[in-house]
Design a protein around this motif. Sequence first.
Motif, short mmCIF file in Angstrom:
data_model
loop_
_atom_site.label_atom_id
_atom_site.label_comp_id
_atom_site.label_asym_id
_atom_site.label_seq_id
_atom_site.Cartn_x
_atom_site.Cartn_y
_atom_site.Cartn_z
N LYS A 119 2.57 -10.96 13.75
CA LYS A 119 2.85 -11.40 15.11
C LYS A 119 4.04 -10.69 15.73
N ASP A 120 4.76 -9.90 14.94
CA ASP A 120 5.95 -9.21 15.45
C ASP A 120 6.19 -7.97 14.61
N THR A 121 7.31 -7.29 14.89
CA THR A 121 7.67 -6.11 14.10
C THR A 121 7.84 -6.49 12.63
N PHE A 122 7.38 -5.62 11.74
CA PHE A 122 7.45 -5.93 10.31
C PHE A 122 7.59 -4.66 9.50
N SER A 123 8.00 -4.82 8.26
CA SER A 123 7.90 -3.76 7.26
C SER A 123 7.53 -4.40 5.93
N GLN A 124 6.63 -3.75 5.21
CA GLN A 124 6.19 -4.22 3.89
C GLN A 124 6.09 -3.04 2.94
#
Length: 318
Positions: A119-124
């Motif tokens: 739903k928003d900016t992310f990093s994985q």
Amino acid sequence: MTIQFTTDGSPGYRRLALWQDIVCDVFVGLDCKSDLGSAFHGSVTQAPLGKAVCSEVCSERQHVFRTPSRIARSDQDYVLVALGNRGDGGVVQDGRETVIHPGEFALYDTTRPYELKFKDTFSQTIFKVPREMLQRRLGGTERLTAITFGTDAPLERLAYDFIFKLCQSADRLAPSSAAALSEQAVDLLGMALSERLGGTSMPSSTHRSALLYRLKAHIRARLADPDLSLAETAAALGISPRYVNDLLADEDTSFQRHVLAERLAQCRRDLASPLLAHRHISEIAFAWGFNDVSHFGRVFREHFGMSPRDYRQSQLQH
């Protein structure tokens, strides 16, 4: 890891289409949707780690699908371990849905449909493991997908930290080290998952696979102890000595034969290592639980067709 792809520098109207292309190439054939249009940004890094692959994905809000039609056109057979770094990510598979927060991880299997929701900016960080590597340790994966791990249990926390830090160094490791460390990472992951599975009702075949993995992990952790015994091992696992051998009979071995084979494998590895060339053969044998050098030499020759000394010379000459 070196950046392999980024939307930065691409015209705004092309970014989402380029992202769709690279996600399909880098991962396992996915469909991506986002309402951001030209405001969309994303980057992917990737490095091999033995049979596994480490990636880092940094991007904006989107909805990702692994559909039956994609699966039908693909021969990819992986379990993906998604470790949350920044932002939250939802995972839907096998009738379950969970959310991965920073410091947590969850699994999804490429052989069955799944959805990923951001739903928003992310990093994985994504640790992509051939499914057979995990099946060897735990059996099927159906009961493991779309469940959040890594919150309170110490083993889950250790698995997260080890895999995350390992992936950060993946592109700087020698291939032999990378292969060994990827196996250790899956060992630790399997241990954490089997501990969680131990608290649920499992099919007998899955329970037996998990118990066999715990048995092997216990033996591996105590190989250096010359007093490692069937009775002690059975007591540590809360089962009978007869059941220990019954589990190992599934792989056509017994407790004594399995311990001997594991010790010999570790000795063979150390004898082949240039870093350990200064150590006496007897030191290596004693370090892995042998207490009789002549016995070690005899069983080493029986298993590998040459003496420990000849084996070391043949390996160090390469």
